[in-house]
Design an enzyme around this catalytic site. Structure first.
Site, mmCIF file in Angstrom:
data_model
loop_
_atom_site.group_PDB
_atom_site.id
_atom_site.type_symbol
_atom_site.label_atom_id
_atom_site.label_comp_id
_atom_site.label_asym_id
_atom_site.label_seq_id
_atom_site.Cartn_x
_atom_site.Cartn_y
_atom_site.Cartn_z
ATOM 1 N N GLY A 1 0.766 -1.237 0.000
ATOM 2 C CA GLY A 1 0.000 0.000 0.000
ATOM 3 C C GLY A 1 0.798 1.289 0.000
ATOM 4 O O GLY A 1 0.204 2.362 -0.029
ATOM 5 N N ARG B 1 5.204 -9.084 8.745
ATOM 6 C CA ARG B 1 4.674 -7.797 9.221
ATOM 7 C C ARG B 1 3.464 -7.939 10.129
ATOM 8 O O ARG B 1 2.996 -6.951 10.679
ATOM 9 C CB ARG B 1 4.265 -6.942 8.027
ATOM 10 C CG ARG B 1 5.397 -6.584 7.114
ATOM 11 C CD ARG B 1 4.913 -6.039 5.781
ATOM 12 N NE ARG B 1 4.163 -4.810 5.876
ATOM 13 C CZ ARG B 1 4.694 -3.613 6.058
ATOM 14 N NH1 ARG B 1 5.998 -3.499 6.163
ATOM 15 N NH2 ARG B 1 3.946 -2.534 6.128
ATOM 16 N N THR C 1 -6.702 -10.940 0.436
ATOM 17 C CA THR C 1 -5.722 -11.133 1.517
ATOM 18 C C THR C 1 -6.444 -11.496 2.804
ATOM 19 O O THR C 1 -7.358 -10.784 3.226
ATOM 20 C CB THR C 1 -4.888 -9.852 1.709
ATOM 21 O OG1 THR C 1 -4.263 -9.545 0.467
ATOM 22 C CG2 THR C 1 -3.829 -10.027 2.785
ATOM 23 N N LYS D 1 -4.470 -14.909 -0.580
ATOM 24 C CA LYS D 1 -3.113 -14.552 -0.136
ATOM 25 C C LYS D 1 -3.009 -14.587 1.378
ATOM 26 O O LYS D 1 -3.870 -14.040 2.075
ATOM 27 C CB LYS D 1 -2.780 -13.129 -0.624
ATOM 28 C CG LYS D 1 -1.444 -12.568 -0.162
ATOM 29 C CD LYS D 1 -1.174 -11.236 -0.837
ATOM 30 C CE LYS D 1 0.196 -10.693 -0.517
ATOM 31 N NZ LYS D 1 0.321 -10.155 0.836
ATOM 32 N N HIS E 1 3.086 -12.317 4.986
ATOM 33 C CA HIS E 1 2.945 -10.864 4.876
ATOM 34 C C HIS E 1 4.290 -10.165 5.102
ATOM 35 O O HIS E 1 4.368 -9.074 5.651
ATOM 36 C CB HIS E 1 1.907 -10.349 5.885
ATOM 37 C CG HIS E 1 1.046 -9.232 5.370
ATOM 38 N ND1 HIS E 1 -0.224 -9.429 4.888
ATOM 39 C CD2 HIS E 1 1.275 -7.904 5.248
ATOM 40 C CE1 HIS E 1 -0.746 -8.263 4.515
ATOM 41 N NE2 HIS E 1 0.147 -7.319 4.719
HETATM 42 C C1 FMN Z 1 5.079 -1.590 2.949
HETATM 43 C C2 FMN Z 1 4.262 -2.807 2.696
HETATM 44 C C3 FMN Z 1 2.893 -2.698 2.505
HETATM 45 C C4 FMN Z 1 2.129 -3.833 2.246
HETATM 46 N N1 FMN Z 1 0.795 -3.702 2.004
HETATM 47 C C5 FMN Z 1 0.061 -4.791 1.687
HETATM 48 C C6 FMN Z 1 -1.300 -4.666 1.340
HETATM 49 O O1 FMN Z 1 -1.853 -3.571 1.322
HETATM 50 N N2 FMN Z 1 -1.981 -5.799 1.041
HETATM 51 C C7 FMN Z 1 -1.397 -7.040 1.046
HETATM 52 O O2 FMN Z 1 -2.038 -8.038 0.763
HETATM 53 N N3 FMN Z 1 -0.088 -7.175 1.377
HETATM 54 C C8 FMN Z 1 0.639 -6.090 1.678
HETATM 55 N N4 FMN Z 1 1.964 -6.233 1.985
HETATM 56 C C9 FMN Z 1 2.582 -7.570 1.972
HETATM 57 C C10 FMN Z 1 3.155 -7.905 0.593
HETATM 58 O O3 FMN Z 1 2.152 -8.091 -0.347
HETATM 59 C C11 FMN Z 1 4.006 -9.170 0.638
HETATM 60 O O4 FMN Z 1 3.271 -10.209 1.224
HETATM 61 C C12 FMN Z 1 5.299 -8.978 1.426
HETATM 62 O O5 FMN Z 1 5.824 -7.687 1.216
HETATM 63 C C13 FMN Z 1 6.324 -10.006 0.983
HETATM 64 O O6 FMN Z 1 7.493 -9.904 1.729
HETATM 65 P P1 FMN Z 1 8.801 -9.120 1.221
HETATM 66 O O7 FMN Z 1 8.480 -7.679 1.408
HETATM 67 O O8 FMN Z 1 9.856 -9.593 2.137
HETATM 68 O O9 FMN Z 1 9.008 -9.457 -0.231
HETATM 69 C C14 FMN Z 1 2.746 -5.100 2.230
HETATM 70 C C15 FMN Z 1 4.115 -5.209 2.425
HETATM 71 C C16 FMN Z 1 4.882 -4.081 2.646
HETATM 72 C C17 FMN Z 1 6.374 -4.221 2.818
#
Ligand code: FMN
Length: 411
Positions: free
Chosen positions: A83, A285, A159, A258, A282
């Site tokens: 996001g 996170r 998600t 997801k 995720h």
């Molecule tokens: C800053 C940030 C924002 C994210 N926002 C979303 C989101 O809005 N929806 C979602 O399904 N996953 C979100 N994710 C998770 C990512 O889709 C993904 O699962 C994750 O970043 C993968 O890990 P990596 O960053 O180590 O590649 C977000 C990840 C980050 C780093």
């Protein structure tokens, strides 16, 4: 200096991003949750799987092309929904989508992005997927599904691993909120990062105003309260299988669930109409102490790999990480932070550089392993230092031979 020299790998892009972006948004992108055990384990797990290459193989014709939902793509990657791209770079989602299109891979736009899905479709094009969070008022979520359909998105990602926000204490400490609020701390943070202040925030203020969640329906925007990033007041903690059925009914294209780590859940999702599972924690996170998706991948491939595509994400920073996941049976890897670092460092060129790094590293690793196509990859190319990571013998990946690869290519 040219970007290729400044950024030899994804970690270089991260360092460039760290210098450019204020601490608040940088930590929001970069960090995990609580003790960050899962964030670390997402990287460490790759060290517990080693390569077993073959020799005397002519690899001069190798290609990292991959089949995702039956269609050829330039490499086995998808840009994951995140996001925040639009807070790291002016209209960062457009930059990411354009970089994905140029690299020949799909781009996923998050519900919580700063650029409207219709603009991304009109101005960037390429293969677009839309990520959906379910909100307490399901009709608002369904409104987004219908907009994505009208705008020509090809896949919908639901998600399911965010029913409560992760405990991101650093966001409380560094005062990073959306809509932005100005405290002495955040003002100093922004003023000490003038390239970001002028190039990102300044440009928004001169054009569309304060960056906002542009995909939210008006009713949702009205319900938003200012709070630490990621703590959406719209989150629901009551997702049920009926919700997936309802989405399946109104979404005619590919449907991806997801955020699953359990094979029973994955099988159930496929039985409820999912075309793919994204095995994800995720990016470490949300729930700290959670297993890495690489630890769950073999079981999930076993459970659903013959009926559905299996994607994986979290912690991927090297081409070798991607090759290991493919050898465990993933159809593609979703990339989150790596391309975010790129876009935060240098906009579209930075995102393109991140993808170029993956492309080069995957091709190089394929050569050194002795494989010509990603379909040839299987656990026979891996040595499991941690035996729990080894797939069961009957798994689809174990059956992946060169003959399988030919059958896939001919199909
Ligand atoms: C800053 C940030 C924002 C994210 N926002 C979303 C989101 O809005 N929806 C979602 O399904 N996953 C979100 N994710 C998770 C990512 O889709 C993904 O699962 C994750 O970043 C993968 O890990 P990596 O960053 O180590 O590649 C977000 C990840 C980050 C780093």
């Amino acid at each position: 200096m040219d970007l290729r020299t400044r950024a030899c790998n994804i970690f270089d892009l991260r360092e460039m991003a760290r210098k450019r972006v204020p601490r608040g948004p940088f930590e929001f992108m970069d960090r995990g949750t609580e003790e960050e055990v899962s964030l670390r384990n997402n990287r460490e797990v790759f060290d517990r799987i080693r390569f077993k290459p073959r020799t005397f193989v002519d690899v001069s014709q190798r290609t990292p092309e991959a089949t995702i939902f039956g269609a050829k793509h330039k490499m086995p990657l998808v840009i994951a929904p995140t996001g925040t791209a639009g807070l790291l770079w002016y209209e960062g989602e457009l930059a990411l989508a354009r970089a994905a299109r140029a690299a020949g891979i799909p781009f996923s736009l998050a519900t919580g992005s700063m650029t409207a899905m219709e603009r991304v479709a009109d101005e960037a094009g390429g293969e677009l997927w839309f990520q959906l969070y379910l909100w307490p008022d399901r009709s608002m979520s369904h409104e987004l599904v219908n907009r994505a359909k009208a705008a020509g998105y090809k896949a919908l990602i639901v998600t399911v691993d965010g029913v409560s926000a992760g405990n991101r204490e650093y966001n409380i400490r560094n005062g990073f909120t959306l809509p932005f609020s100005l405290s002495t701390k955040s003002a100093i943070d922004m003023l000490t990062h003038p390239r970001w202040l002028l190039g990102v925030m300044g440009r928004y203020m001169l054009t569309t105003g304060m960056p906002m969640y542009q995909n939210y329906p008006a009713a949702a925007k009205a319900k938003m309260t200012r709070g630490p990033m990621g703590r959406s007041s719209l989150r629901t903690d009551s997702i049920k299988w009926d919700d997936l059925d309802a989405i399946r009914k109104i979404w005619p294209h590919k449907l991806i669930v997801k955020g699953m780590l359990d094979p029973h859940d994955a099988l159930e999702a496929v039985n409820h109409g999912a075309d793919a599972i994204d095995v994800s924690n995720h990016g470490g996170r949300n729930l700290d102490g959670i297993i890495s998706p690489m630890e769950a991948l073999p079981e999930i491939v076993d459970a659903v790999g013959k009926k559905a595509n299996v994607f994986v994400d979290s912690g991927f920073r090297r081409g070798s990480d991607v090759v290991k996941a493919l050898a465990l049976g993933a159809n593609a890897v979703m990339i989150g932070r790596a391309t975010l670092y790129g876009v935060a460092a240098a906009g579209q060129a930075g995102a393109a550089r991140a993808l170029e790094i993956f492309h080069e590293e995957i091709r190089r690793n394929m050569a050194l392993l002795g494989v010509n196509s990603v379909a040839e990859l299987g656990p026979q190319y891996l040595k499991f230092i941690d035996p729990t990571l080894r797939p069961r013998a009957a798994s689809r990946t174990a059956l992946r031979t060169v003959d399988d690869a030919r059958a896939v290519a001919e199909a």
